[in-house]
Design an enzyme around this catalytic site. Structure first.
Site, mmCIF file in Angstrom:
data_model
loop_
_atom_site.group_PDB
_atom_site.id
_atom_site.type_symbol
_atom_site.label_atom_id
_atom_site.label_comp_id
_atom_site.label_asym_id
_atom_site.label_seq_id
_atom_site.Cartn_x
_atom_site.Cartn_y
_atom_site.Cartn_z
ATOM 1 N N PRO A 90 47.128 32.320 -6.283
ATOM 2 C CA PRO A 90 48.500 32.547 -5.814
ATOM 3 C C PRO A 90 49.446 32.943 -6.953
ATOM 4 O O PRO A 90 50.550 33.398 -6.700
ATOM 5 C CB PRO A 90 48.914 31.200 -5.228
ATOM 6 N N GLU A 117 42.535 22.340 -6.636
ATOM 7 C CA GLU A 117 43.952 22.483 -6.992
ATOM 8 C C GLU A 117 44.189 23.609 -7.988
ATOM 9 O O GLU A 117 45.314 23.983 -8.257
ATOM 10 C CB GLU A 117 44.492 21.171 -7.557
ATOM 11 N N ARG A 155 36.660 50.364 1.766
ATOM 12 C CA ARG A 155 36.944 51.443 2.722
ATOM 13 C C ARG A 155 37.544 52.675 2.058
ATOM 14 O O ARG A 155 37.569 53.756 2.648
ATOM 15 C CB ARG A 155 37.800 50.953 3.898
ATOM 16 N N ASP A 170 46.455 56.285 7.975
ATOM 17 C CA ASP A 170 46.621 54.836 8.063
ATOM 18 C C ASP A 170 47.995 54.368 7.612
ATOM 19 O O ASP A 170 48.643 54.989 6.790
ATOM 20 C CB ASP A 170 45.581 54.132 7.201
HETATM 21 N N1 ADE Z 1 43.950 31.328 -3.583
HETATM 22 C C1 ADE Z 1 44.727 30.493 -2.857
HETATM 23 N N2 ADE Z 1 45.748 31.142 -2.291
HETATM 24 C C2 ADE Z 1 45.613 32.454 -2.656
HETATM 25 C C3 ADE Z 1 46.361 33.623 -2.397
HETATM 26 N N3 ADE Z 1 47.466 33.610 -1.642
HETATM 27 N N4 ADE Z 1 45.948 34.780 -2.948
HETATM 28 C C4 ADE Z 1 44.842 34.801 -3.731
HETATM 29 N N5 ADE Z 1 44.096 33.741 -4.010
HETATM 30 C C5 ADE Z 1 44.473 32.560 -3.478
#
Ligand code: ADE
Length: 245
Positions: A90, A117, A155, A170
């Protein structure tokens, strides 16, 4: 292209790799995918891959050693000193179609899927060459993110999609959302297909589609609209669409 996936849950990839466009691309030898289980690169009796975070806090952190060793084994097998290595997390840069095109140009890619975590920061700093997030939400691991990124990339590879036209039209390729699509029957439960699509007038159909595409983007994704300068013709089509709707 060859894609190596470094994960604690190899089984999660079974469905993706066997089906649909990716399954076909693999069968035709357009992409070679290899899955590596991080646990196979542990050296202790219990195959421990995680540990408590230094400094305290909830949850466990993935240890660096087995991840480094997995990726290093891939590099050795490939005979390469370095390979683009993407950590899914994230904290990464936000994935989009431009990044998909950028990644599709590589011969080899390694994806590292984090879990629990988090992943020891030394993986991000000294092993990964890139860190990617697929959105501002928390998944329980990087596998689904890796699958989303892989699907987008594969793709785009030459020969994977039947018709290049379907790529060009697309959503997002031209910076706008796609126009609505209909197929038979012409009327379903009283809901009719827009008559222009049945008219056979190709110029009129193209104009309607462009207008729908602009209208949708303006209504649903004003952020995308702000990034583009409309041609006078698009401007006119959009104004007309707002007057009608
Ligand atoms: N791992 C946990 N959440 C994630 C996300 N939003 N994007 C990429 N990897 C992740």
């Amino acid at each position: 292209m060859r894609i190596d996936i470094v994960t604690l849950f190899p089984q999660m990839f079974d469905g993706l790799l066997g089906c649909s466009i990716i399954g076909r691309a693999r069968e035709h030898g357009l992409v070679d995918t290899r899955i590596h289980d991080i646990r196979d690169y542990t050296h202790d009796k219990h195959h421990v891959v995680d540990d408590y975070p230094y400094g305290g806090g909830a949850g466990m952190v993935l240890k660096p050693e087995p991840i480094f060793e997995t990726v290093e084994a891939v590099k050795t097998e490939l005979g390469l000193a370095s390979v683009p290595t993407i950590l899914l997390s994230p904290q990464g840069r936000l994935f989009n179609q431009d990044i998909a095109r950028e990644l599709a140009a590589y011969q080899h890619l390694v994806f590292i899927c984090g879990h629990y975590e988090g992943v020891d920061e030394r993986v991000a700093e000294h092993l990964a060459t890139d860190e990617i997030s697929i959105g501002d939400y928390l998944l329980s691991g990087g596998e689904i993110a890796a699958m989303a990124v892989m699907d987008c990339i594969i793709r785009l590879l030459p020969g994977v999609l039947g018709s290049e036209a379907s790529l060009a039209e697309d959503s997002h390729i031209g910076g706008f959302l796609e126009y609505p699509q209909y197929t038979r029957p012409p009327v379903y439960r009283d809901w009719a297909t827009p008559s222009v699509l049945l008219s056979g007038d190709h110029a009129k159909i193209a104009r309607w589609r462009r207008q729908q595409s602009l209208l949708r983007t303006a209504k649903r994704r004003p952020d995308l609209m702000e990034k583009t300068v409309l041609s006078p013709e698009d401007e006119r089509l959009l104004n007309e669409a707002f007057e009608i709707s």
